[in-house]
Design a protein around this motif. Structure first.
Motif, PDB file in Angstrom:
ATOM      1  N   ASN A   1       0.806  -0.980  -0.228  1.00  0.00           N
ATOM      2  CA  ASN A   1       0.069  -0.068   0.082  1.00  0.00           C
ATOM      3  C   ASN A   1       0.739   1.325  -0.062  1.00  0.00           C
ATOM      4  OD1 ASN A   1      -2.582  -1.275   0.002  1.00  0.00           O
ATOM      5  ND2 ASN A   1      -2.659  -1.496   2.069  1.00  0.00           N
ATOM      6  N   ALA A   2       1.937   1.163   0.774  1.00  0.00           N
ATOM      7  CA  ALA A   2       2.818   2.339   0.735  1.00  0.00           C
ATOM      8  C   ALA A   2       3.620   2.674  -0.703  1.00  0.00           C
ATOM      9  CB  ALA A   2       3.748   2.095   1.857  1.00  0.00           C
ATOM     10  N   LEU A   3       4.002   1.530  -1.287  1.00  0.00           N
ATOM     11  CA  LEU A   3       4.417   1.694  -2.760  1.00  0.00           C
ATOM     12  C   LEU A   3       3.334   2.316  -3.782  1.00  0.00           C
ATOM     13  CD1 LEU A   3       6.745  -1.493  -2.825  1.00  0.00           C
ATOM     14  CD2 LEU A   3       7.364   0.674  -2.476  1.00  0.00           C
ATOM     15  N   ILE A   4       2.277   1.761  -3.466  1.00  0.00           N
ATOM     16  CA  ILE A   4       1.220   2.185  -4.205  1.00  0.00           C
ATOM     17  C   ILE A   4       0.941   3.779  -4.100  1.00  0.00           C
ATOM     18  CG2 ILE A   4      -1.308   2.123  -4.935  1.00  0.00           C
ATOM     19  CD1 ILE A   4      -0.888  -1.044  -4.402  1.00  0.00           C
TER      20      ILE A   4
ATOM     21  N   TYR B   1       3.653   5.754  -5.592  1.00  0.00           N
ATOM     22  CA  TYR B   1       3.544   5.636  -7.087  1.00  0.00           C
ATOM     23  C   TYR B   1       2.636   6.752  -7.418  1.00  0.00           C
ATOM     24  CZ  TYR B   1       2.088   3.988 -11.742  1.00  0.00           C
ATOM     25  OH  TYR B   1       1.934   3.889 -13.031  1.00  0.00           O
ATOM     26  N   ILE B   2       1.338   6.368  -6.854  1.00  0.00           N
ATOM     27  CA  ILE B   2       0.489   7.662  -7.365  1.00  0.00           C
ATOM     28  C   ILE B   2       0.847   8.928  -7.148  1.00  0.00           C
ATOM     29  CG2 ILE B   2      -1.788   8.391  -6.565  1.00  0.00           C
ATOM     30  CD1 ILE B   2      -2.665   5.470  -6.043  1.00  0.00           C
ATOM     31  N   ARG B   3       1.381   9.161  -5.837  1.00  0.00           N
ATOM     32  CA  ARG B   3       1.921  10.749  -5.650  1.00  0.00           C
ATOM     33  C   ARG B   3       2.797  11.195  -6.666  1.00  0.00           C
ATOM     34  NH1 ARG B   3       3.001  10.217   0.837  1.00  0.00           N
ATOM     35  NH2 ARG B   3       0.863  10.497   1.423  1.00  0.00           N
ATOM     36  N   LEU B   4       3.951  10.225  -7.074  1.00  0.00           N
ATOM     37  CA  LEU B   4       4.970  10.339  -8.142  1.00  0.00           C
ATOM     38  C   LEU B   4       4.315  10.637  -9.464  1.00  0.00           C
ATOM     39  CD1 LEU B   4       7.526   7.919  -6.846  1.00  0.00           C
ATOM     40  CD2 LEU B   4       7.951  10.347  -6.827  1.00  0.00           C
ATOM     41  N   LYS B   5       3.139   9.793  -9.787  1.00  0.00           N
ATOM     42  CA  LYS B   5       2.543  10.237 -11.058  1.00  0.00           C
ATOM     43  C   LYS B   5       1.584  11.356 -11.132  1.00  0.00           C
ATOM     44  CE  LYS B   5       3.208   6.522 -13.687  1.00  0.00           C
ATOM     45  NZ  LYS B   5       4.101   6.831 -15.032  1.00  0.00           N
ATOM     46  N   ASN B   6       1.205  11.942  -9.939  1.00  0.00           N
ATOM     47  CA  ASN B   6       0.126  12.781 -10.011  1.00  0.00           C
ATOM     48  C   ASN B   6       0.648  14.061  -9.805  1.00  0.00           C
ATOM     49  OD1 ASN B   6      -2.239  11.175 -10.600  1.00  0.00           O
ATOM     50  ND2 ASN B   6      -2.626  10.972  -8.210  1.00  0.00           N
ATOM     51  N   ARG B   7       2.070  14.181  -9.140  1.00  0.00           N
ATOM     52  CA  ARG B   7       2.716  15.485  -8.967  1.00  0.00           C
ATOM     53  C   ARG B   7       4.130  15.245  -8.765  1.00  0.00           C
ATOM     54  NH1 ARG B   7       2.702  15.846  -3.024  1.00  0.00           N
ATOM     55  NH2 ARG B   7       0.915  14.651  -2.359  1.00  0.00           N
ATOM     56  N   GLN B   8       4.801  16.236  -8.632  1.00  0.00           N
ATOM     57  CA  GLN B   8       6.372  16.229  -8.436  1.00  0.00           C
ATOM     58  C   GLN B   8       6.543  15.840  -6.588  1.00  0.00           C
ATOM     59  OE1 GLN B   8       8.567  15.903 -10.615  1.00  0.00           O
ATOM     60  NE2 GLN B   8      10.186  15.621  -8.949  1.00  0.00           N
ATOM     61  N   LEU B   9       7.140  14.785  -6.595  1.00  0.00           N
ATOM     62  CA  LEU B   9       7.006  14.628  -4.786  1.00  0.00           C
ATOM     63  C   LEU B   9       8.237  15.210  -4.453  1.00  0.00           C
ATOM     64  CD1 LEU B   9       5.719  13.229  -2.456  1.00  0.00           C
ATOM     65  CD2 LEU B   9       6.744  11.245  -3.271  1.00  0.00           C
ATOM     66  N   THR B  10       8.658  15.635  -3.454  1.00  0.00           N
ATOM     67  CA  THR B  10       9.886  16.263  -2.908  1.00  0.00           C
ATOM     68  C   THR B  10      10.056  15.478  -1.669  1.00  0.00           C
ATOM     69  OG1 THR B  10       9.431  18.366  -3.768  1.00  0.00           O
ATOM     70  CG2 THR B  10      11.184  18.046  -1.892  1.00  0.00           C
TER      71      THR B  10
ATOM     72  N   ALA C   1      13.936   6.365   4.521  1.00  0.00           N
ATOM     73  CA  ALA C   1      13.147   7.088   5.527  1.00  0.00           C
ATOM     74  C   ALA C   1      11.655   7.419   5.104  1.00  0.00           C
ATOM     75  CB  ALA C   1      14.011   8.210   6.060  1.00  0.00           C
ATOM     76  N   TYR C   2      11.546   8.057   4.176  1.00  0.00           N
ATOM     77  CA  TYR C   2      10.251   8.333   3.438  1.00  0.00           C
ATOM     78  C   TYR C   2       9.448   7.022   3.543  1.00  0.00           C
ATOM     79  CZ  TYR C   2       6.860  11.067   1.223  1.00  0.00           C
ATOM     80  OH  TYR C   2       5.632  11.658   0.478  1.00  0.00           O
ATOM     81  N   LEU C   3       9.847   5.918   2.875  1.00  0.00           N
ATOM     82  CA  LEU C   3       9.173   4.924   2.698  1.00  0.00           C
ATOM     83  C   LEU C   3       8.680   4.289   3.936  1.00  0.00           C
ATOM     84  CD1 LEU C   3       7.983   2.705   0.871  1.00  0.00           C
ATOM     85  CD2 LEU C   3      10.323   1.398   0.708  1.00  0.00           C
ATOM     86  N   PHE C   4       9.689   4.205   4.946  1.00  0.00           N
ATOM     87  CA  PHE C   4       9.413   3.623   6.387  1.00  0.00           C
ATOM     88  C   PHE C   4       8.462   4.501   6.978  1.00  0.00           C
ATOM     89  CE2 PHE C   4      10.554   2.788  10.824  1.00  0.00           C
ATOM     90  CZ  PHE C   4      10.245   1.415  10.721  1.00  0.00           C
ATOM     91  N   THR C   5       8.424   5.667   6.829  1.00  0.00           N
ATOM     92  CA  THR C   5       7.576   6.503   7.512  1.00  0.00           C
ATOM     93  C   THR C   5       6.206   6.331   6.965  1.00  0.00           C
ATOM     94  OG1 THR C   5       9.280   8.302   8.050  1.00  0.00           O
ATOM     95  CG2 THR C   5       6.975   9.042   8.114  1.00  0.00           C
TER      96      THR C   5
END
Length: 185
Positions: free
Chosen positions: A50-53, A56-65, A72-76
């Motif tokens: 679910n975190a990867l999905i 992925y959606i955030r990266l597809k819809n907008r520039q994720l910073t 650390a971001y994935l773990f959080t």
């Protein structure tokens, strides 16, 4: 390209080899966290996917910073998803308990209603004098006042009258078929 950029770009494009690398490098930490926090491996897999999905959606819809490392971001993200899941389970458990309590409460209310209806039905069969005596007694009237109201010669006579009226009411209630049904509940 840094490792973080590599993982972000691989996730954005959906490259299977990068997804496998992400899984190989980061899943064990997430699994350990979930298991230590009332979960199991299947829960950890669900959270990780679910975190990867979500990423992925955030990266597809907008520039994720990502201001920290990709790990650390994935773990959080996984921790937040798992905490939300635990809260949902706790709320669901609470609702089930409340529903069970409400069901029990309703059953007791129904039983009390049946008992009250039987009491009133049998109370109406008593003599007018008994109804008045018991009504005064149940409303907290003292025996002295009952003696005065009915012009009894003493409190002993008033107590005897109350006893006889209660005994008559109890007998009427116990003789009714509904009483044995209610009693079994």
């Amino acid at each position: 390209m840094s490792n973080d950029a590599y993982f972000i770009e691989g996730l954005r494009t959906g490259r299977e080899t990068v997804l496998q690398e992400i899984y190989d490098q980061f899943f064990s930490k997430v699994r350990t966290f979930v298991i230590q926090n009332k979960g199991n491996t299947t829960d950890a897999e669900d959270v990780f996917h679910n975190a990867l999905i979500q990423l992925y959606i955030r990266l597809k819809n907008r520039q994720l910073t990502i201001n920290s490392s990709f790990e650390a971001y994935l773990f959080t993200t996984c921790k937040n998803l798992w905490r939300r899941e635990l809260n949902k389970k706790r709320v669901t458990k609470t609702l089930v308990v409340e529903l069970e309590d409400k069901e029990t409460e309703n059953a007791f209310a129904l039983l009390e209603q049946e008992q009250w209806e039987l009491y009133i039905q049998k109370f109406q069969l008593l003599s007018e004098n008994c109804r008045k005596v018991l009504t005064l007694l149940f409303n907290g009237t003292s025996y002295d006042e009952i003696v005065e109201t009915f012009s009894y010669s003493s409190k002993v006579v008033a107590r005897q009258r109350v006893f006889k009226c209660k005994a008559k009411l109890t007998k009427l209630i116990k003789e009714d078929a509904k009483f044995s049904k209610i009693k079994k509940l």
